[in-house]
Design a protein around this motif. Structure first.
Motif, PDB file in Angstrom:
ATOM      1  N   GLY A 166      -3.764   3.988   2.534  1.00 13.66           N
ATOM      2  CA  GLY A 166      -3.214   4.263   1.214  1.00 13.66           C
ATOM      3  C   GLY A 166      -3.863   3.396   0.158  1.00 13.66           C
ATOM      4  N   LYS A 167      -3.290   3.415  -1.029  1.00 12.28           N
ATOM      5  CA  LYS A 167      -3.833   2.681  -2.179  1.00 12.28           C
ATOM      6  C   LYS A 167      -2.917   1.522  -2.527  1.00 12.28           C
ATOM      7  N   TYR A 186       0.848  -1.192   0.000  1.00 16.86           N
ATOM      8  CA  TYR A 186       0.000   0.000   0.000  1.00 16.86           C
ATOM      9  C   TYR A 186       0.886   1.244   0.000  1.00 16.86           C
ATOM     10  N   ALA A 193      -3.306  11.082   0.718  1.00 20.90           N
ATOM     11  CA  ALA A 193      -4.220  10.501   1.698  1.00 20.90           C
ATOM     12  C   ALA A 193      -4.035  11.178   3.041  1.00 20.90           C
ATOM     13  N   LYS A 216       1.062   5.710  -0.219  1.00 18.30           N
ATOM     14  CA  LYS A 216       0.355   6.990  -0.104  1.00 18.30           C
ATOM     15  C   LYS A 216       1.389   8.099  -0.012  1.00 18.30           C
ATOM     16  N   ARG A 217       0.919   9.319  -0.228  1.00 23.78           N
ATOM     17  CA  ARG A 217       1.765  10.502  -0.054  1.00 23.78           C
ATOM     18  C   ARG A 217       0.988  11.543   0.721  1.00 23.78           C
ATOM     19  N   SER A 227      -0.057   5.685   9.997  1.00 28.98           N
ATOM     20  CA  SER A 227      -0.902   4.919   9.094  1.00 28.98           C
ATOM     21  C   SER A 227      -1.754   3.943   9.886  1.00 28.98           C
TER      22      SER A 227
END
Length: 205
Positions: free
Chosen positions: A81-82, A13, A75, A15-16, A35
């Motif tokens: 996240g993705k 996963y 995010a 994210k930024r 997270s």
């Protein structure tokens, strides 16, 4: 073109979020949750990069995939996240082993890679400047071998390879001739029985 904190978890996963999301705390501060992860997952990579930087992702299969930092969804601080497989087309079972971030493909810089079986390879950074949807071959691997690490190298850097059984070899990047992208490389360390490479680092001369 903001500076971003990027995290990639063990389960893939990504994210930024902007750097200023995290505030400086005093010595007694307990920190902030970064997270909200599944129980068995954990943050494996964390780095700061410009939103316009490229991320080159190198996998155990010897492939190189491209991603721009701004292509990673922004995010919240506690979001998981993705899944990176929704952003990059990995093949089945392919896992990230290394990454480099850069803004420009400098012609005097190279990518140095090492494999589990002790092979080392140096290739011009420019050779990785044209991405493809499914990635490009970064190194040719023989059966039973896998990519361990990849780093950007400057002229005169020293390379250190470390093995599971505690052995290390140090040599100059000048000792390795530059090769094409789809090549195997040369022996970087001679391994003893049942030993294998676990880590590589570069030291500026």
């Amino acid at each position: 073109d903001e500076m971003m904190v990027v995290t990639i978890t063990h389960d893939g996963y990504v994210k930024r979020l902007p750097v200023d999301t995290y505030k400086v705390q005093g010595r007694g501060g307990k920190g902030l949750s970064a997270s909200n992860l599944k129980e068995a997952d954990f943050i494996q990579y964390l780095f700061v990069a410009s939103a316009h930087s490229y991320i080159l992702l190198f996998t155990d299969h010897g492939m190189c995939h491209w991603l721009k930092v701004y292509e990673i969804p922004e995010a919240s601080r506690t979001a998981r996240g993705k899944a990176i497989v929704n952003l990059v087309k990995f093949s089945e079972g392919e896992k990230i082993k290394a990454f480099v971030t850069l803004k420009n493909f400098h012609p005097k810089q190279t990518i140095v890679m090492c494999t589990r079986n002790g092979l080392i390879k140096k290739t011009s950074l420019v050779a990785y400047s044209r991405p493809r949807t499914n990635g490009i071959r970064a190194i040719k691997l023989v059966d039973g071998d896998e990519l361990i690490d990849a780093r950007i190298s400057d002229i005169g850097d020293d390379i250190l390879l470390a093995t599971r059984n505690g052995y290390c070899n140090r040599f100059s990047e000048r000792d390795i001739r530059a090769m094409g992208r789809v090549t195997k490389g040369v022996r970087g360390i001679r391994l003893r029985e049942e030993d294998y490479v676990i880590s590589m680092t570069l030291v500026s001369a």
